[in-house]
Design a protein around this motif. Structure first.
Motif, short mmCIF file in Angstrom:
data_model
loop_
_atom_site.label_atom_id
_atom_site.label_comp_id
_atom_site.label_asym_id
_atom_site.label_seq_id
_atom_site.Cartn_x
_atom_site.Cartn_y
_atom_site.Cartn_z
N GLU A 80 0.83 -1.21 0.00
CA GLU A 80 0.00 0.00 0.00
C GLU A 80 0.86 1.26 0.00
O GLU A 80 0.59 2.21 -0.73
N LEU A 81 1.92 1.27 0.82
CA LEU A 81 2.83 2.43 0.84
C LEU A 81 3.47 2.67 -0.52
O LEU A 81 3.78 3.81 -0.88
N LEU A 82 3.66 1.61 -1.29
CA LEU A 82 4.30 1.71 -2.60
C LEU A 82 3.27 1.73 -3.75
O LEU A 82 3.65 1.66 -4.92
N SER A 83 1.99 1.86 -3.41
CA SER A 83 0.94 1.87 -4.43
C SER A 83 0.88 3.21 -5.16
O SER A 83 1.48 4.20 -4.75
N LYS A 84 0.14 3.21 -6.26
CA LYS A 84 -0.01 4.41 -7.11
C LYS A 84 -0.49 5.62 -6.32
O LYS A 84 -0.10 6.75 -6.60
N ARG A 85 -1.36 5.40 -5.36
CA ARG A 85 -1.95 6.49 -4.58
C ARG A 85 -0.89 7.45 -4.01
O ARG A 85 -1.11 8.65 -3.89
N PHE A 86 0.26 6.90 -3.63
CA PHE A 86 1.26 7.69 -2.93
C PHE A 86 2.39 8.21 -3.82
O PHE A 86 3.31 8.87 -3.33
N ILE A 101 18.71 10.88 3.06
CA ILE A 101 19.36 12.03 3.66
C ILE A 101 19.30 11.94 5.18
O ILE A 101 18.23 11.77 5.76
N PHE A 102 20.47 12.04 5.77
CA PHE A 102 20.62 12.07 7.23
C PHE A 102 21.41 13.33 7.58
O PHE A 102 22.23 13.79 6.79
N ASN A 103 21.17 13.88 8.74
CA ASN A 103 21.99 14.94 9.30
C ASN A 103 22.65 14.32 10.52
O ASN A 103 22.00 14.13 11.54
N ALA A 104 23.92 13.95 10.36
CA ALA A 104 24.62 13.09 11.33
C ALA A 104 23.82 11.78 11.39
O ALA A 104 23.62 11.15 10.38
N SER A 105 23.31 11.41 12.57
CA SER A 105 22.54 10.17 12.65
C SER A 105 21.03 10.42 12.58
O SER A 105 20.24 9.49 12.68
N LYS A 106 20.63 11.66 12.38
CA LYS A 106 19.21 12.02 12.36
C LYS A 106 18.64 11.84 10.95
O LYS A 106 19.09 12.47 9.99
N PHE A 107 17.64 10.99 10.83
CA PHE A 107 17.00 10.72 9.54
C PHE A 107 16.19 11.93 9.09
O PHE A 107 15.40 12.48 9.86
N ILE A 108 16.36 12.33 7.83
CA ILE A 108 15.59 13.43 7.27
C ILE A 108 14.56 12.89 6.27
O ILE A 108 13.37 13.07 6.46
N LEU A 109 15.04 12.25 5.18
CA LEU A 109 14.10 11.72 4.21
C LEU A 109 14.73 10.63 3.36
O LEU A 109 15.95 10.53 3.24
N ALA A 110 13.86 9.84 2.75
CA ALA A 110 14.26 8.81 1.79
C ALA A 110 13.20 8.80 0.69
O ALA A 110 12.04 9.15 0.94
N ARG A 111 13.62 8.43 -0.49
CA ARG A 111 12.68 8.36 -1.61
C ARG A 111 12.68 6.95 -2.18
O ARG A 111 13.70 6.28 -2.20
N LYS A 112 11.51 6.54 -2.63
CA LYS A 112 11.40 5.24 -3.30
C LYS A 112 10.28 5.33 -4.33
O LYS A 112 9.14 5.65 -4.00
N ASP A 113 10.65 5.09 -5.58
CA ASP A 113 9.68 5.04 -6.67
C ASP A 113 8.72 6.24 -6.67
O ASP A 113 7.50 6.07 -6.78
N GLY A 114 9.25 7.43 -6.49
CA GLY A 114 8.44 8.64 -6.56
C GLY A 114 7.75 9.04 -5.27
O GLY A 114 7.00 10.01 -5.23
N ARG A 115 7.97 8.30 -4.20
CA ARG A 115 7.40 8.66 -2.90
C ARG A 115 8.51 9.22 -2.02
O ARG A 115 9.64 8.77 -2.10
N THR A 116 8.14 10.16 -1.15
CA THR A 116 9.09 10.70 -0.19
C THR A 116 8.64 10.30 1.20
O THR A 116 7.51 10.56 1.59
#
Length: 186
Positions: free
Chosen positions: A47-53, A83-98
């Motif tokens: 669902e997270l990787l579905s077209k909707r998102f 993207i991390f700032n030191a060990s702090k997670f900021i964002l990741a992208r997969k197949d057009g989703r952020t």
């Protein structure tokens, strides 16, 4: 005409507070006019990787935990350019989703955010903390959904005030400055 803010929030509950696929108990995705719940790891991942998102931002509070539960290692299994700032997670992208961490906008415990909104965070069901694998109940899903709703509501309040969706306080601050105070373009 104001463009509606189009973002989502998801949360997972795990057995034993262990961020692994094997410990997954249930998950919820929450957004404007949208709700999805499941106790099936692969179903939530699909669902997270579905077209909707596609083209959307999906937040989780302490996203590293939720994303690790869903995808495994962020760098090797989700996005090798995350993207991390030191060990702090900021964002990741997969197949057009952020995928982004709402902690970067709301740097507080979910319980505190709920109190600010006048919504009490419920106690984490003990079975999740103690890894007591029992049948899931409607109350377990409601607990997870309430956590999503608290974060969604808090983010909506901020994004509506600023007029856009961003993934960090710094980017929101710049957007606010440009919209409200900057007379000439940069």
């Amino acid at each position: 005409l104001k463009k509606p803010l189009d973002f989502y929030v998801f949360d997972v509950e795990t057995w034993g507070l262990n961020a692994t696929k094997e410990a997954f108990a249930l998950g919820v995705i929450y957004g404007k006019d949208y709700y999805f719940e499941t106790d099936n790891h692969e179903e939530l991942k699909a669902e997270l990787l579905s077209k909707r998102f596609k083209g959307k931002i999906i937040f989780a509070h302490n996203a590293l935990y939720d994303l690790s539960t869903m995808f495994g290692n962020i760098i090797t299994d989700l996005d090798n350019k995350a993207i991390f700032n030191a060990s702090k997670f900021i964002l990741a992208r997969k197949d057009g989703r952020t995928f982004a961490d709402s902690l970067n906008i709301l740097p507080a415990k979910l319980e505190s955010i709920g109190k600010m909104l006048g919504v009490e965070k419920e106690e984490t069901p003990q079975k999740f903390i103690d890894n007591i694998r029992q049948d899931l109940t409607d109350d377990d899903f409601k607990y997870c959904a309430q956590d999503c709703k608290v974060i969604y509501t808090a983010l909506c309040n901020i994004f509506n005030e600023i007029g856009c969706v961003r993934v960090t306080l710094a980017s929101l601050s710049m957007a606010y400055f440009r919209r409200k105070f900057l007379k000439d373009p940069l």
